[in-house]
Design a protein around this motif. Sequence first.
Motif, PDB file in Angstrom:
ATOM      1  N   GLU A 157       0.242  -8.392  10.715  1.00 34.77           N
ATOM      2  CA  GLU A 157      -0.874  -8.442   9.757  1.00 34.77           C
ATOM      3  C   GLU A 157      -1.219  -7.042   9.266  1.00 34.77           C
ATOM      4  OE1 GLU A 157      -5.569  -9.875   9.527  1.00 34.77           O
ATOM      5  OE2 GLU A 157      -4.308 -10.507  11.212  1.00 34.77           O
ATOM      6  N   ALA A 158      -1.245  -6.088  10.186  1.00 32.42           N
ATOM      7  CA  ALA A 158      -1.510  -4.697   9.815  1.00 32.42           C
ATOM      8  C   ALA A 158      -0.393  -4.147   8.936  1.00 32.42           C
ATOM      9  CB  ALA A 158      -1.659  -3.843  11.081  1.00 32.42           C
ATOM     10  N   SER A 159       0.845  -4.570   9.211  1.00 33.90           N
ATOM     11  CA  SER A 159       1.996  -4.134   8.412  1.00 33.90           C
ATOM     12  C   SER A 159       1.866  -4.623   6.973  1.00 33.90           C
ATOM     13  CB  SER A 159       3.292  -4.669   9.025  1.00 33.90           C
ATOM     14  OG  SER A 159       3.439  -4.249  10.362  1.00 33.90           O
ATOM     15  N   LYS A 167       0.893   1.823   1.655  1.00 35.73           N
ATOM     16  CA  LYS A 167       1.102   2.668   2.829  1.00 35.73           C
ATOM     17  C   LYS A 167       2.246   2.100   3.676  1.00 35.73           C
ATOM     18  CE  LYS A 167      -3.860   3.697   3.044  1.00 35.73           C
ATOM     19  NZ  LYS A 167      -5.086   3.583   3.882  1.00 35.73           N
ATOM     20  N   LYS A 168       2.630   2.847   4.701  1.00 39.44           N
ATOM     21  CA  LYS A 168       3.668   2.387   5.619  1.00 39.44           C
ATOM     22  C   LYS A 168       3.310   2.742   7.052  1.00 39.44           C
ATOM     23  CE  LYS A 168       7.614   2.487   2.449  1.00 39.44           C
ATOM     24  NZ  LYS A 168       9.042   2.830   2.284  1.00 39.44           N
ATOM     25  N   LEU A 169       3.585   1.826   7.964  1.00 42.18           N
ATOM     26  CA  LEU A 169       3.442   2.135   9.380  1.00 42.18           C
ATOM     27  C   LEU A 169       4.696   2.882   9.822  1.00 42.18           C
ATOM     28  CD1 LEU A 169       1.994  -1.182  10.913  1.00 42.18           C
ATOM     29  CD2 LEU A 169       0.782   0.782   9.928  1.00 42.18           C
ATOM     30  N   ALA A 196       7.442  -2.278   4.670  1.00 43.31           N
ATOM     31  CA  ALA A 196       6.155  -1.931   5.285  1.00 43.31           C
ATOM     32  C   ALA A 196       6.262  -0.784   6.279  1.00 43.31           C
ATOM     33  CB  ALA A 196       5.564  -3.155   5.985  1.00 43.31           C
ATOM     34  N   TYR A 197       7.501  -0.324   6.554  1.00 45.32           N
ATOM     35  CA  TYR A 197       7.681   0.667   7.612  1.00 45.32           C
ATOM     36  C   TYR A 197       8.443   1.903   7.149  1.00 45.32           C
ATOM     37  CZ  TYR A 197       6.758  -3.696  10.082  1.00 45.32           C
ATOM     38  OH  TYR A 197       6.213  -4.888  10.488  1.00 45.32           O
ATOM     39  N   LYS A 198       8.104   3.007   7.780  1.00 48.96           N
ATOM     40  CA  LYS A 198       8.865   4.243   7.648  1.00 48.96           C
ATOM     41  C   LYS A 198       9.468   4.520   9.022  1.00 48.96           C
ATOM     42  CE  LYS A 198       8.529   9.204   6.631  1.00 48.96           C
ATOM     43  NZ  LYS A 198       7.617  10.318   6.273  1.00 48.96           N
ATOM     44  N   TYR A 199      10.781   4.665   9.092  1.00 54.94           N
ATOM     45  CA  TYR A 199      11.454   4.864  10.374  1.00 54.94           C
ATOM     46  C   TYR A 199      11.628   6.357  10.656  1.00 54.94           C
ATOM     47  CZ  TYR A 199      12.284  -0.119  10.091  1.00 54.94           C
ATOM     48  OH  TYR A 199      12.102  -1.481  10.000  1.00 54.94           O
ATOM     49  N   ILE A 200      11.148   6.765  11.827  1.00 55.44           N
ATOM     50  CA  ILE A 200      11.200   8.175  12.225  1.00 55.44           C
ATOM     51  C   ILE A 200      12.288   8.338  13.287  1.00 55.44           C
ATOM     52  CG2 ILE A 200       9.882  10.139  13.060  1.00 55.44           C
ATOM     53  CD1 ILE A 200       8.748   8.852  10.503  1.00 55.44           C
ATOM     54  N   PRO A 201      13.406   9.023  12.952  1.00 56.10           N
ATOM     55  CA  PRO A 201      14.520   9.139  13.910  1.00 56.10           C
ATOM     56  C   PRO A 201      14.306  10.243  14.946  1.00 56.10           C
ATOM     57  CG  PRO A 201      15.106  10.196  11.848  1.00 56.10           C
ATOM     58  CD  PRO A 201      13.737   9.595  11.634  1.00 56.10           C
TER      59      PRO A 201
END
Length: 338
Positions: A157-159, A167-169, A196-201
């Motif tokens: 839901e937040a996503s 925005k992106k989580l 909905a997401y940004k992936y941080i490697p």
Amino acid sequence: MFGNKNLLKRVIVVALIGMLTLALAGCGGQEGKPNEDEVEYPNKPISAISPWSAGGSSDTAFRTFLNYMSQEMGGVDINVTNMTGGNGSIGWSAAAKAEPDGYTLALLTFDILTVEAQKLAPVSYRDFDIINMFTKQTCVLIVHGDSPWNTLEDFLEASRKAKAEGKKLEIGIAGEAGLWHQAGVVMEEATGTEGAYKYIPFTGSADQLAAMLGKHLDAMITTTTASRPHLKEGTLRMLAVMSDKRSEEFPETPTFEELGYDVKYDSWRAVVVPKGTPEPVLEILREAGKKAFDNPEFQEWAKESDIGAMYLDHEDTIKYIENQYPVVEGVMKKFGLL
């Protein structure tokens, strides 16, 4: 005439003695010649390459398994070096180029398939001789214990809300476009949270875990190995498991499937050596690997650490990898990761 006869007798006797001497010498030579199938291995310390950061899930599992392999080979020293970067390709490239004499082991994981599919480096699982697979572990979605999300639905839901607001989580992953990234995009499609997401490697789960504990991430996709104590303490919270069954260590956490989402993605770990390692050496290592896996102490540690202990011999491991590669390549193409 009699003299000639005596001479002939002496010649025959000398000849027979000579033949007997040669025969005995030949027998002695055969007894002294070492059997080509017998090797003195190991007779010096062994090096091992871990392509992931020290203290992370895979590194911890690898080091522990090697300790038990060492016990089965007379307590030989196995010195592990972490060669991180390039989604594992730096370590694997170095291992593949090492002398194929049994004195360089390496940890092979799922992401060798990613590296090959992306052509990040001229290295493949085919560049190694397999000793055995020793774990197969599912991916999980974890948030901080202080986060407002107590369930997967809370997180989703937040996503969706973040996406609607432009925005992106931020989700932490070990290695870009690898296993964890792929699991994330599979989750996106199944849950309707694409974009909905940004992936941080990160270079490994140890760095990823530190960022999560420091609240620099909204969530992370990983295994439970490194996170286990924090999950037990409540510092971290596991929302769902990407498997067809719940974790034995954390049975209270539901699977994505139970919650109505078709999300299943697994990791694996195997011990390998450079291609071309002599067969007698491979046999010694494979026997040590099987005995190490069957060691009750290792089994107890594996269960407590929830590493997903599973044994496959070298032949079944190759079949497993060969069947998985086209699946991985297909997922990466579908989601634009190639």
